[in-house]
Design a protein around this motif. Structure first.
Motif, PDB file in Angstrom:
ATOM      1  N   ARG A   1       0.835  -1.189   0.000  1.00 45.63           N
ATOM      2  CA  ARG A   1       0.000   0.000   0.000  1.00 45.63           C
ATOM      3  C   ARG A   1       0.876   1.247   0.000  1.00 45.63           C
ATOM      4  O   ARG A   1       1.938   1.280   0.627  1.00 45.63           O
ATOM      5  N   SER A   2       0.438   2.285  -0.708  1.00 45.56           N
ATOM      6  CA  SER A   2       1.091   3.581  -0.628  1.00 45.56           C
ATOM      7  C   SER A   2       0.527   4.321   0.581  1.00 45.56           C
ATOM      8  O   SER A   2      -0.571   4.031   1.050  1.00 45.56           O
TER       9      SER A   2
ATOM     10  N   ASP B   1       5.038  -4.268  -5.902  1.00 44.51           N
ATOM     11  CA  ASP B   1       5.062  -3.942  -4.476  1.00 44.51           C
ATOM     12  C   ASP B   1       6.485  -3.981  -3.950  1.00 44.51           C
ATOM     13  O   ASP B   1       7.332  -4.707  -4.479  1.00 44.51           O
TER      14      ASP B   1
ATOM     15  N   GLU C   1       5.569   0.141  -8.058  1.00 49.29           N
ATOM     16  CA  GLU C   1       4.287   0.764  -8.392  1.00 49.29           C
ATOM     17  C   GLU C   1       3.568   1.207  -7.129  1.00 49.29           C
ATOM     18  O   GLU C   1       2.915   2.248  -7.101  1.00 49.29           O
ATOM     19  N   ARG C   2       3.655   0.375  -6.080  1.00 52.06           N
ATOM     20  CA  ARG C   2       2.993   0.692  -4.814  1.00 52.06           C
ATOM     21  C   ARG C   2       4.041   0.630  -3.696  1.00 52.06           C
ATOM     22  O   ARG C   2       5.184   0.302  -3.926  1.00 52.06           O
TER      23      ARG C   2
ATOM     24  N   ALA D   1       5.930   3.842  -4.845  1.00 50.17           N
ATOM     25  CA  ALA D   1       4.639   4.487  -5.133  1.00 50.17           C
ATOM     26  C   ALA D   1       4.708   5.326  -6.396  1.00 50.17           C
ATOM     27  O   ALA D   1       4.310   6.487  -6.413  1.00 50.17           O
TER      28      ALA D   1
END
Length: 548
Positions: free
Chosen positions: A305-306, A449, A467-468, A489
């Motif tokens: 998660r960001s 991730d 990406e995250r 992120a």
């Protein structure tokens, strides 16, 4: 009165295999099972309880808000001396008394986090389980206790998924697929309690279909299997890789801490975060943290998660922000170093869950040691020890050079977790990273991730782009410690593993093509770029004066 108590199993002859209490208030049994107060007993060492629990003990003694806990020492990590329920049951009773809750109680249930903690820092290399003790029997009690059915169902679905993945070896993708089907692309924090209840039912079905058995409903069974899984994670591939890369002895083992749960997923005045008492990239003396509202700690550190920066927390909960800053300064002075800490906010109330010396860049290491010396926190000899080997070459910063007065056009931007500049061929997994390195090419690892399972690939790469993920996720912390450029992120990044290609902004690049990560400005460039070197003259002058 001391914040810790020693509770040793009846058949134990060595403190190293003891059970210890944190913040439980009452005297515990000694090895002879007498009721004598154990305040006079010797305090446990990091070798016995791991640094995580050791620092929890120290924070409790400082008067900081630490949830009560018990610790199964590192001696239990040996397969021939694995902890059993009889070893921890007396300590669990003390924890119940301290919390006013009962483990497995249908009306006022005590839930536990079960965490690893070795005598040396190994961020994210072993397992954690949250919400242990939640079941069909105890869930109504949690609803009544908190007045928050959404919290209860969110905690239950998290337990089923985490227990399934960590303990029963159910692929995480099966749970993630059910979440995607129900949420339809929405953030899971937007789901109401009825949707979370339905999601939990689906997770229970996934668990049953994958394992052939129902999810365990007895809290004692959950705890026993969770403890065993956390001890077993000492031998997980990523943990073994980390020890090999960092020359850590396999024999030191891990401890396990079972701690009363506090809930960052209790609504808008709640959340979870990870912070540093100083900037781990530059060394600047200011809090540097990631925070997620209405979330639990694993959401931040897992890399899936960001997260928000400090501005969101300070703006929404200024009182918590001030309290957190004061706690960080107190821990830093007491422990004598920059700290990496985890915390939870439950309905506007702060709880400290962990603190340890923070991983940092070379430049941050120099500045932090010099600043702590100037502030009187450490002595000159210690500052010299911490900066040994940090010379002009180690501290010189590479920056992207502007061509004809203009910087080259960036193709994407991201959050900086590890500074510097690195160029290399795109690799989407460890096999490709290994092949590129074998061909003599530098590597930039691109992943969806920021996960610690990628440590083998990360060791081969010069940089990591995800990406995250949050700047303080475990994988980002490890990347920073390893001196890798790390950006997380990246909103403009899309990875297509089947096609072995990525989209960065408007540009499609195939695996093997070259990109550059600018960890100073948080930018991504296509191909290689020109670089200039920046000597830290002020920092070098301060080091020269220190070394006299």
């Amino acid at each position: 009165m001391s914040a810790w108590r020693a509770e040793a199993p009846p058949d134990s002859a060595a403190a190293a295999v003891g059970v210890y209490l944190i913040g439980c208030g009452a005297a515990a049994d000694n090895n002879d099972n007498s009721d004598s107060d154990s305040d006079t007993a010797a305090a446990p060492t990091p070798a016995q309880v791991g640094f995580k629990a050791y620092n929890l003990l120290r924070m409790a003694e400082l008067g900081l808000p630490v949830p009560p806990a018990f610790v199964l020492g590192t001696g239990f990590c040996a397969p021939q001396r694995r902890a059993q329920a009889g070893d921890w049951r007396p300590a669990l009773r003390r924890l119940e008394a301290a919390s006013g809750l009962g483990f497995g109680d249908a009306r006022r249930p005590l839930l536990l986090s079960v965490r690893s903690g070795a005598p040396v820092s190994m961020p994210g290399m072993m397992e954690t389980l949250l919400n242990v003790g939640l079941s069909e029997r105890t869930l109504p009690g949690l609803v009544a206790q908190t007045g928050n059915p959404r919290l209860a169902w969110d905690a239950y679905r998290r337990l089923v998924a985490c227990f399934g993945e960590v303990v029963a070896q159910v692929p995480a993708a099966l749970f993630e697929a059910e979440l995607a089907r129900l949420a339809g692309g929405r953030d899971e924090r937007e789901l109401d309690f009825a949707q979370l209840r339905e999601l939990t039912r689906r997770f229970l079905a996934v668990y049953r279909d994958a394992t052939g058995t129902s999810f365990p409903q007895e809290p004692d069974e959950q705890l026993g299997r969770a403890v065993a899984a956390v001890f077993d994670s000492w031998q997980a591939p990523r943990a073994r890789d980390y020890r090999r890369l960092n020359n850590i002895d396999d024999a030191v083992g891990t401890a396990v801490t079972a701690q009363a749960m506090v809930f960052g997923n209790a609504g808008g005045m709640s959340g979870a975060g990870v912070g540093f008492s100083r900037d781990p990239v530059s060394g600047a003396p200011a809090l540097w943290l990631d925070f997620l509202f209405n979330a639990q700690g694993e959401d931040v550190v897992s890399g899936r998660r960001s997260a928000h920066g400090h501005e969101a927390l300070a703006g929404a909960l200024p009182g918590v922000w001030d309290e957190l800053g004061a706690a960080a300064r107190q821990i830093e002075r007491a422990f004598g170093d920059m700290q990496d800490f985890e915390f939870t906010v439950q309905r506007g109330r702060l709880f400290m869950l962990q603190a340890r010396a923070g991983k940092r860049s070379a430049r941050a290491a120099a500045r932090i040691a010099l600043d702590l010396f100037d502030e009187g926190v450490i002595e000159r000899a210690e500052a010299c020890r911490r900066t040994a080997g940090l010379d002009e070459q180690a501290l010189t910063l590479r920056r992207v050079a502007a061509a004809d007065g203009a910087a080259p056009p960036a193709i994407a931007s991201a959050s900086v977790a590890g500074g510097g500049v690195a160029s290399g061929a795109i690799a989407l997994d460890e096999a490709r990273a290994r092949a590129e390195r074998a061909a003599g090419r530098a590597v930039i690892l691109l992943r969806r991730d920021a996960e610690t399972a990628d440590i083998g690939a990360l060791a081969l790469a010069d940089g990591l782009l995800t990406e995250r993920g949050a700047r303080t996720s475990h994988a980002a912390v490890v990347a920073r410690q390893m001196g890798k450029v790390c950006l997380v992120a990246c909103a403009g990044l899309r990875i297509d593993e089947a096609a072995r290609q990525v989209t960065l902004g408007e540009l499609v690049l195939r695996e093997g093509e070259q990109i550059t990560l600018d960890g100073n400005e948080g930018l991504v460039y296509a191909g290689a770029v020109g670089l200039v070197s920046e000597r830290p003259l002020d920092l070098l002058a301060r080091l020269a004066a220190l070394r006299g």
